[in-house]
Scaffold this active site. Structure first.
Site, PDB file in Angstrom:
ATOM      1  N   VAL A 118       0.906  -1.148   0.000  1.00 45.26           N
ATOM      2  CA  VAL A 118       0.000   0.000   0.000  1.00 45.26           C
ATOM      3  C   VAL A 118       0.951   1.205   0.000  1.00 45.26           C
ATOM      4  O   VAL A 118       1.550   1.515   1.018  1.00 45.26           O
ATOM      5  CB  VAL A 118      -0.942  -0.012   1.229  1.00 45.26           C
ATOM      6  CG1 VAL A 118      -1.785   1.253   1.262  1.00 45.26           C
ATOM      7  CG2 VAL A 118      -1.841  -1.244   1.199  1.00 45.26           C
ATOM      8  N   PRO A 119       1.131   1.834  -1.160  1.00 42.32           N
ATOM      9  CA  PRO A 119       2.278   2.714  -1.388  1.00 42.32           C
ATOM     10  C   PRO A 119       2.196   4.103  -0.758  1.00 42.32           C
ATOM     11  O   PRO A 119       2.150   5.122  -1.455  1.00 42.32           O
ATOM     12  CB  PRO A 119       2.342   2.793  -2.914  1.00 42.32           C
ATOM     13  CG  PRO A 119       0.924   2.646  -3.336  1.00 42.32           C
ATOM     14  CD  PRO A 119       0.322   1.666  -2.362  1.00 42.32           C
ATOM     15  N   CYS A 120       2.229   4.157   0.555  1.00 42.96           N
ATOM     16  CA  CYS A 120       2.207   5.446   1.254  1.00 42.96           C
ATOM     17  C   CYS A 120       3.458   6.273   0.944  1.00 42.96           C
ATOM     18  O   CYS A 120       3.445   7.496   1.075  1.00 42.96           O
ATOM     19  CB  CYS A 120       2.029   5.253   2.749  1.00 42.96           C
ATOM     20  SG  CYS A 120       3.299   4.249   3.532  1.00 42.96           S
ATOM     21  N   HIS A 121       4.520   5.618   0.499  1.00 44.14           N
ATOM     22  CA  HIS A 121       5.745   6.336   0.151  1.00 44.14           C
ATOM     23  C   HIS A 121       5.556   7.228  -1.077  1.00 44.14           C
ATOM     24  O   HIS A 121       6.360   8.125  -1.322  1.00 44.14           O
ATOM     25  CB  HIS A 121       6.912   5.357  -0.083  1.00 44.14           C
ATOM     26  CG  HIS A 121       6.683   4.382  -1.179  1.00 44.14           C
ATOM     27  ND1 HIS A 121       5.926   3.234  -1.004  1.00 44.14           N
ATOM     28  CD2 HIS A 121       7.096   4.382  -2.473  1.00 44.14           C
ATOM     29  CE1 HIS A 121       5.904   2.568  -2.155  1.00 44.14           C
ATOM     30  NE2 HIS A 121       6.606   3.246  -3.052  1.00 44.14           N
ATOM     31  N   ARG A 122       4.492   7.012  -1.823  1.00 44.47           N
ATOM     32  CA  ARG A 122       4.240   7.804  -3.029  1.00 44.47           C
ATOM     33  C   ARG A 122       3.503   9.111  -2.728  1.00 44.47           C
ATOM     34  O   ARG A 122       3.173   9.860  -3.643  1.00 44.47           O
ATOM     35  CB  ARG A 122       3.450   6.977  -4.044  1.00 44.47           C
ATOM     36  CG  ARG A 122       4.216   5.773  -4.549  1.00 44.47           C
ATOM     37  CD  ARG A 122       3.427   4.950  -5.538  1.00 44.47           C
ATOM     38  NE  ARG A 122       4.126   3.697  -5.807  1.00 44.47           N
ATOM     39  CZ  ARG A 122       3.512   2.594  -6.227  1.00 44.47           C
ATOM     40  NH1 ARG A 122       2.201   2.579  -6.445  1.00 44.47           N
ATOM     41  NH2 ARG A 122       4.216   1.489  -6.431  1.00 44.47           N
TER      42      ARG A 122
END
Length: 156
Positions: A118-122
């Protein structure tokens, strides 16, 4: 619940899950790599290794994150951010349907239990800055560079 620890370029990755799906993926600065991977976690481990090797840009194993309805809504929206792209916290708030919820959105983003998948880094600041990241800003920078289109092509 089963747990496994694998090596990644960013530290030891902890994976927790069962037959209902993966409920936690996190990164640790240190730890011991698992000698045996439980069957319920093997597909997740395989896909994460492919991701780190540059052979995968999306995941398709079963997810089972635990959180409030609002957190689930934010995490679901994070899944819509394409590989190699970023979005601002403000734009994420707009997609959730409440521009005034930017702090709540940022908080839910920070509580994401499924690192990378779940790409919270994006999610970045409106000014393009790499604001806040539970795993450390150096990891966020590494992940964004790893997913950068320029990194996916050979120069010649």
């Amino acid at each position: 619940m089963e747990t496994a620890f694998i090596e990644s370029p960013l530290g030891i990755t902890k994976i927790v899950g069962d037959e209902k799906g993966i409920s936690e993926i996190s990164v640790l600065s240190e730890g011991t790599v698992s000698k045996k991977i439980p069957p319920q976690l093997k597909e997740c481990v395989s896909q994460l290794k492919e991701y780190f090797n540059g052979q995968r840009n999306q995941f398709d194993f079963k997810l089972n994150p635990q959180g409030t309805d609002f957190q689930q809504k934010v995490w679901q929206e994070l899944l819509n951010i394409p590989f190699g792209k970023t979005i601002s916290y403000l734009d994420l708030s707009k997609k959730i349907g409440d521009v005034k919820a930017i702090r709540a959105v940022a908080s839910a983003n920070g509580r994401n239990p499924l690192w990378i998948v779940v790409p919270c880094h994006r999610v970045i600041g409106t000014d393009g800055s790499l604001t806040g990241y539970a795993g450390g800003l150096w990891r966020k920078k590494w992940l964004l560079e790893h997913e950068s289109p320029s990194q996916q092509q050979s120069l010649f």
